[in-house]
Design a protein around this motif. Structure first.
Motif, PDB file in Angstrom:
ATOM      1  N   MET A   1      42.673  46.130  28.232  1.00  0.00           N
ATOM      2  CA  MET A   1      43.276  45.652  29.468  1.00  0.00           C
ATOM      3  C   MET A   1      42.814  46.533  30.633  1.00  0.00           C
ATOM      4  N   ILE A   2      42.666  45.931  31.766  1.00  0.00           N
ATOM      5  CA  ILE A   2      42.354  46.658  32.994  1.00  0.00           C
ATOM      6  C   ILE A   2      43.681  46.832  33.729  1.00  0.00           C
ATOM      7  N   ALA A   3      44.221  48.039  33.756  1.00  0.00           N
ATOM      8  CA  ALA A   3      45.552  48.289  34.304  1.00  0.00           C
ATOM      9  C   ALA A   3      45.585  48.291  35.823  1.00  0.00           C
ATOM     10  N   PHE A   4      44.487  48.744  36.449  1.00  0.00           N
ATOM     11  CA  PHE A   4      44.440  48.743  37.906  1.00  0.00           C
ATOM     12  C   PHE A   4      42.994  48.860  38.359  1.00  0.00           C
ATOM     13  N   LEU A   5      42.787  48.511  39.628  1.00  0.00           N
ATOM     14  CA  LEU A   5      41.502  48.723  40.290  1.00  0.00           C
ATOM     15  C   LEU A   5      41.762  49.637  41.467  1.00  0.00           C
ATOM     16  N   SER A   6      40.850  50.570  41.684  1.00  0.00           N
ATOM     17  CA  SER A   6      40.965  51.440  42.831  1.00  0.00           C
ATOM     18  C   SER A   6      39.592  51.513  43.483  1.00  0.00           C
ATOM     19  N   GLY A   7      39.549  51.141  44.745  1.00  0.00           N
ATOM     20  CA  GLY A   7      38.282  51.152  45.458  1.00  0.00           C
ATOM     21  C   GLY A   7      38.424  50.562  46.843  1.00  0.00           C
ATOM     22  N   ARG A   8      37.275  50.324  47.468  1.00  0.00           N
ATOM     23  CA  ARG A   8      37.252  49.773  48.824  1.00  0.00           C
ATOM     24  C   ARG A   8      37.421  48.259  48.756  1.00  0.00           C
ATOM     25  N   VAL A   9      38.258  47.722  49.636  1.00  0.00           N
ATOM     26  CA  VAL A   9      38.426  46.271  49.721  1.00  0.00           C
ATOM     27  C   VAL A   9      37.215  45.725  50.471  1.00  0.00           C
ATOM     28  N   ALA A  10      36.385  44.959  49.769  1.00  0.00           N
ATOM     29  CA  ALA A  10      35.149  44.439  50.353  1.00  0.00           C
ATOM     30  C   ALA A  10      35.356  43.110  51.057  1.00  0.00           C
ATOM     31  N   THR A  48      46.690  45.428  37.955  1.00  0.00           N
ATOM     32  CA  THR A  48      46.048  44.191  37.524  1.00  0.00           C
ATOM     33  C   THR A  48      46.485  43.745  36.138  1.00  0.00           C
ATOM     34  N   SER A  49      46.279  42.464  35.907  1.00  0.00           N
ATOM     35  CA  SER A  49      46.474  41.860  34.594  1.00  0.00           C
ATOM     36  C   SER A  49      45.243  41.015  34.322  1.00  0.00           C
ATOM     37  N   LEU A  57      37.207  35.183  32.211  1.00  0.00           N
ATOM     38  CA  LEU A  57      38.000  36.406  32.290  1.00  0.00           C
ATOM     39  C   LEU A  57      38.475  36.470  33.735  1.00  0.00           C
ATOM     40  N   THR A  58      39.783  36.440  33.956  1.00  0.00           N
ATOM     41  CA  THR A  58      40.315  36.390  35.315  1.00  0.00           C
ATOM     42  C   THR A  58      41.256  37.564  35.551  1.00  0.00           C
ATOM     43  N   LEU A  59      41.024  38.275  36.660  1.00  0.00           N
ATOM     44  CA  LEU A  59      41.898  39.386  37.040  1.00  0.00           C
ATOM     45  C   LEU A  59      42.924  38.909  38.066  1.00  0.00           C
ATOM     46  N   TYR A  60      44.168  39.260  37.840  1.00  0.00           N
ATOM     47  CA  TYR A  60      45.242  38.986  38.785  1.00  0.00           C
ATOM     48  C   TYR A  60      45.734  40.333  39.290  1.00  0.00           C
ATOM     49  N   GLY A  61      45.950  40.440  40.605  1.00  0.00           N
ATOM     50  CA  GLY A  61      46.312  41.712  41.207  1.00  0.00           C
ATOM     51  C   GLY A  61      47.689  41.700  41.838  1.00  0.00           C
ATOM     52  N   PHE A  62      48.326  42.872  41.806  1.00  0.00           N
ATOM     53  CA  PHE A  62      49.708  42.996  42.271  1.00  0.00           C
ATOM     54  C   PHE A  62      49.916  44.280  43.052  1.00  0.00           C
ATOM     55  N   ALA A  63      50.914  44.268  43.898  1.00  0.00           N
ATOM     56  CA  ALA A  63      51.216  45.424  44.736  1.00  0.00           C
ATOM     57  C   ALA A  63      51.704  46.607  43.898  1.00  0.00           C
TER      58      ALA A  63
END
Length: 142
Positions: A1-10, A48-49, A57-63
């Motif tokens: 699982m990808i728990a979170f993404l951290s980076g620049r918002v492109a 992320t989930s 493969l779809t990533l969903y993002g949350f605050a």
């Protein structure tokens, strides 16, 4: 699982954001509230989930982690997939959703596009013990 993404918002469009992580742009489907907190060109961390399907493969993002957890629990109800779960969180905060499910407030649940009266009853019944307790009511001011 990808728990979170951290980076620049492109980039930010309709219901998605692209977060650049290690030189790779990751598309993340988000609620309107989560998207509102993301600024193009700025650093961000998004919980992320990852939803795995035969064809994608779809990533969903949350605050935050709570929103992600509620998203994942919503999908345990029959008939609720990731798109509908995201739609529910676009209308209700996690705490508002907990309160609606705990009180079996089907009117609140039917405000979500794609949920009718029977679906609202099913969601309230199936998730009653899975979302956790609703937040304590605020004391009334006199």
């Amino acid at each position: 699982m990808i728990a979170f993404l951290s980076g620049r918002v492109a980039a930010r469009t309709g219901g998605t954001a692209v977060v650049e992580v290690g030189g790779v742009g990751m598309t993340v489907h988000c609620t309107p509230a989560t998207l509102a907190g993301l600024r193009v060109g700025e650093q961000a961390t998004v919980a992320t989930s990852l939803v795995v399907r035969e064809e994608s493969l779809t990533l969903y993002g949350f605050a935050d982690d709570d929103e992600r957890e509620v998203f994942e629990r919503l999908q345990q109800a029959s008939g609720v997939g990731p798109r509908l779960a995201l739609g529910i969180l676009a209308v209700h905060t996690p705490d508002a959703l907990r309160a609606a499910v705990a009180s079996e407030d089907t009117a609140a649940l039917t405000r979500v596009p794609g949920i009718g009266p029977k679906g609202a009853q099913r969601i309230a019944l199936e998730l009653r013990d899975k979302l956790g307790p609703p937040p304590p009511a605020a004391p009334a001011e006199h």
